[in-house]
Design a protein around this motif. Structure first.
Motif, PDB file in Angstrom:
ATOM      1  N   PHE A   9       1.643   7.726  -0.433  1.00  0.00           N
ATOM      2  CA  PHE A   9       2.167   6.784  -1.252  1.00  0.00           C
ATOM      3  C   PHE A   9       1.608   5.050  -0.186  1.00  0.00           C
ATOM      4  CE2 PHE A   9       3.560   2.487  -4.061  1.00  0.00           C
ATOM      5  CZ  PHE A   9       1.965   2.429  -4.461  1.00  0.00           C
ATOM      6  N   VAL A  10       2.379   5.143   0.401  1.00  0.00           N
ATOM      7  CA  VAL A  10       3.599   4.343   1.660  1.00  0.00           C
ATOM      8  C   VAL A  10       2.153   3.849   2.578  1.00  0.00           C
ATOM      9  CG1 VAL A  10       4.555   4.164   3.645  1.00  0.00           C
ATOM     10  CG2 VAL A  10       5.910   4.578   1.431  1.00  0.00           C
ATOM     11  N   ALA A  11       1.250   5.024   2.982  1.00  0.00           N
ATOM     12  CA  ALA A  11      -0.220   4.978   3.713  1.00  0.00           C
ATOM     13  C   ALA A  11      -1.311   4.250   3.355  1.00  0.00           C
ATOM     14  CB  ALA A  11      -0.245   6.198   4.081  1.00  0.00           C
ATOM     15  N   GLU A  12      -1.411   4.700   1.381  1.00  0.00           N
ATOM     16  CA  GLU A  12      -2.385   3.405   0.615  1.00  0.00           C
ATOM     17  C   GLU A  12      -1.237   1.908   0.969  1.00  0.00           C
ATOM     18  OE1 GLU A  12      -3.845   2.833  -3.808  1.00  0.00           O
ATOM     19  OE2 GLU A  12      -2.344   4.542  -2.932  1.00  0.00           O
ATOM     20  N   LEU A  13      -0.302   2.001   0.350  1.00  0.00           N
ATOM     21  CA  LEU A  13       0.382  -0.023   0.641  1.00  0.00           C
ATOM     22  C   LEU A  13       0.055  -0.295   2.392  1.00  0.00           C
ATOM     23  CD1 LEU A  13       3.742   1.169  -0.992  1.00  0.00           C
ATOM     24  CD2 LEU A  13       1.756  -0.250  -1.638  1.00  0.00           C
ATOM     25  N   ALA A  14       0.035   1.065   3.470  1.00  0.00           N
ATOM     26  CA  ALA A  14      -0.309   0.189   4.812  1.00  0.00           C
ATOM     27  C   ALA A  14      -1.737  -0.374   4.994  1.00  0.00           C
ATOM     28  CB  ALA A  14       0.434   0.927   5.425  1.00  0.00           C
ATOM     29  N   ALA A  49      -0.693 -12.540   0.797  1.00  0.00           N
ATOM     30  CA  ALA A  49      -1.873 -12.089   0.500  1.00  0.00           C
ATOM     31  C   ALA A  49      -1.373 -10.255   0.648  1.00  0.00           C
ATOM     32  CB  ALA A  49      -3.057 -12.168   1.217  1.00  0.00           C
ATOM     33  N   GLY A  50      -0.025  -9.814   1.918  1.00  0.00           N
ATOM     34  CA  GLY A  50       0.276  -9.108   1.852  1.00  0.00           C
ATOM     35  C   GLY A  50       0.805  -8.340   1.018  1.00  0.00           C
ATOM     36  N   GLU A  51       2.015  -8.978   0.508  1.00  0.00           N
ATOM     37  CA  GLU A  51       2.606  -8.595  -0.263  1.00  0.00           C
ATOM     38  C   GLU A  51       1.913  -8.846  -1.500  1.00  0.00           C
ATOM     39  OE1 GLU A  51       6.908 -10.277  -1.645  1.00  0.00           O
ATOM     40  OE2 GLU A  51       6.639 -10.364   0.139  1.00  0.00           O
ATOM     41  N   ASN A  52       1.599  -9.578  -1.968  1.00  0.00           N
ATOM     42  CA  ASN A  52       0.620  -9.195  -3.741  1.00  0.00           C
ATOM     43  C   ASN A  52       0.392  -7.796  -3.987  1.00  0.00           C
ATOM     44  OD1 ASN A  52       1.369 -11.984  -5.088  1.00  0.00           O
ATOM     45  ND2 ASN A  52      -0.846 -12.906  -4.294  1.00  0.00           N
ATOM     46  N   ILE A  53      -0.723  -7.441  -2.703  1.00  0.00           N
ATOM     47  CA  ILE A  53      -1.099  -5.929  -2.947  1.00  0.00           C
ATOM     48  C   ILE A  53      -0.819  -5.284  -2.822  1.00  0.00           C
ATOM     49  CG2 ILE A  53      -1.967  -5.459  -0.485  1.00  0.00           C
ATOM     50  CD1 ILE A  53      -4.034  -5.413  -3.440  1.00  0.00           C
ATOM     51  N   PRO A 121      -1.329  -2.854  11.732  1.00  0.00           N
ATOM     52  CA  PRO A 121      -3.253  -2.766  11.724  1.00  0.00           C
ATOM     53  C   PRO A 121      -3.754  -3.422  12.785  1.00  0.00           C
ATOM     54  CG  PRO A 121      -1.735  -5.186  10.065  1.00  0.00           C
ATOM     55  CD  PRO A 121      -0.914  -4.341  10.408  1.00  0.00           C
ATOM     56  N   PHE A 122      -2.807  -4.907  13.910  1.00  0.00           N
ATOM     57  CA  PHE A 122      -3.967  -5.150  14.568  1.00  0.00           C
ATOM     58  C   PHE A 122      -4.262  -4.732  15.750  1.00  0.00           C
ATOM     59  CE2 PHE A 122      -4.904  -7.230  18.446  1.00  0.00           C
ATOM     60  CZ  PHE A 122      -5.828  -7.667  18.344  1.00  0.00           C
ATOM     61  N   THR A 123      -3.234  -3.583  16.101  1.00  0.00           N
ATOM     62  CA  THR A 123      -3.219  -1.786  17.072  1.00  0.00           C
ATOM     63  C   THR A 123      -3.486  -0.560  16.004  1.00  0.00           C
ATOM     64  OG1 THR A 123      -0.473  -1.654  16.875  1.00  0.00           O
ATOM     65  CG2 THR A 123      -1.567  -3.237  18.526  1.00  0.00           C
ATOM     66  N   GLY A 124      -3.302  -0.513  15.278  1.00  0.00           N
ATOM     67  CA  GLY A 124      -3.479   0.614  14.679  1.00  0.00           C
ATOM     68  C   GLY A 124      -2.450   1.844  14.639  1.00  0.00           C
ATOM     69  N   GLU A 125      -1.200   1.187  15.023  1.00  0.00           N
ATOM     70  CA  GLU A 125      -0.184   1.965  15.216  1.00  0.00           C
ATOM     71  C   GLU A 125       1.078   2.112  13.893  1.00  0.00           C
ATOM     72  OE1 GLU A 125       1.944   1.298  19.081  1.00  0.00           O
ATOM     73  OE2 GLU A 125       1.986  -0.588  18.583  1.00  0.00           O
ATOM     74  N   ARG A 126       1.068   2.495  13.326  1.00  0.00           N
ATOM     75  CA  ARG A 126       1.989   3.416  11.976  1.00  0.00           C
ATOM     76  C   ARG A 126       3.255   4.072  12.728  1.00  0.00           C
ATOM     77  NH1 ARG A 126      -1.986   4.834   6.663  1.00  0.00           N
ATOM     78  NH2 ARG A 126      -3.174   2.592   7.365  1.00  0.00           N
ATOM     79  N   TYR A 127       4.683   3.842  13.101  1.00  0.00           N
ATOM     80  CA  TYR A 127       6.054   4.585  12.604  1.00  0.00           C
ATOM     81  C   TYR A 127       6.444   4.593  11.474  1.00  0.00           C
ATOM     82  CZ  TYR A 127       5.689   2.943  17.624  1.00  0.00           C
ATOM     83  OH  TYR A 127       4.654   2.133  18.744  1.00  0.00           O
TER      84      TYR A 127
END
Length: 262
Positions: A9-14, A49-53, A121-127
């Motif tokens: 779910f966190v991945a979907e939020l991201a 926009a990011g927080e709304n979604i 999201p610009f660099t495509g990195e997730r920690y």
């Protein structure tokens, strides 16, 4: 449901927040100053926009959960599970076109951070991390995160967003630590903490943080083997004066200097 079960779910939020935010990066868009004449504190259409979604998806999927967000305040924060959101941590970098910002998605259970992700999201990195392990996904492939073990302060790299964060006695305390390290670098906001988890930085020291600035980062750093506390050695989940260290000896040495004992 365990904290790790929230990973998908966190991945979907991201992903969804990233799609909402990215069109605004390095583009012309409206910006406001939230400081009311104080220190410049920008907020953009992208933040909202990011927080709304993310709020919409949380409400749809977990209606009993609470949310604490930077842009739209608190909702049901007495719930067992509370999401702690910062759609763009590093807004000053964002509006400057510099990609050292990220979306922070944290989850607490009974007030304790149990899962976190920093998404760029610009660099495509997730920690991401759950306090027991941490991982990186992005360019170069997926891997587990581990902090490095600096021999001591003299060989350590220290980061802070800006020395201007510290005033009076805090400034003197921070300066005592900086004077003992090999290298000090400024800027990067949430990226500094992720670089600590990834083994590139040894210390991060800051002041004046809000919960949404740090909650998501705590399970990442702890999962990578690091330590995050207040300057007094207590929980950092409430924000305020925060220190993150790659190892226990380094943490203890820096805390002693902050307290004027070094």
């Amino acid at each position: 449901m365990s904290a790790v079960d929230f990973g998908a779910f966190v991945a979907e939020l991201a992903s969804e927040s990233g799609r909402a935010i990215l069109p605004f990066f390095r583009a012309h868009h409206a910006m406001e100053d939230k400081s009311a004449g104080g220190v410049f504190d920008p907020v953009t259409e992208a933040d909202r926009a990011g927080e709304n979604i993310m709020r919409h998806l949380i409400k749809r999927s977990f209606p009993a959960h609470g949310v604490l967000g930077e842009e739209f305040g608190n909702d049901n924060t007495d719930a067992e599970y509370v999401w702690v959101l910062d759609p763009i941590d590093g807004t000053r970098a964002f509006i400057s076109g510099i990609p050292v910002w990220g979306t922070l998605i944290g989850l607490t259970r009974a007030g304790t951070p149990v899962y976190g992700m920093m998404h760029q999201p610009f660099t495509g990195e997730r920690y991401s991390g759950d306090g027991r392990e941490a991982r990186y996904d992005g360019p170069g492939g997926a891997r587990k995160l581990r902090t490095r073990q600096a021999a001591g302060l003299a060989s350590a790299t220290l980061m802070t967003t800006s020395p201007a964060l510290f005033k009076g006695d805090e400034a003197a305390a921070y300066a005592r630590v900086e004077s003992q390290v090999r290298l000090a670098r400024y800027g990067c906001d949430c990226y500094a903490y992720c670089m600590l988890a990834a083994g590139h930085v040894d210390l991060v020291i800051e002041s004046g943080l809000k919960p949404y600035d740090i909650v998501a980062l705590i399970p990442i750093i702890e999962g990578a083997g690091g330590i995050v506390t207040s300057w007094e050695g207590g929980s950092a989940a409430g924000g305020g004066r925060v220190i993150a260290a790659a190892s226990k000896p380094l943490h203890e040495a820096a805390l002693a200097l902050l307290a004027g004992q070094g």
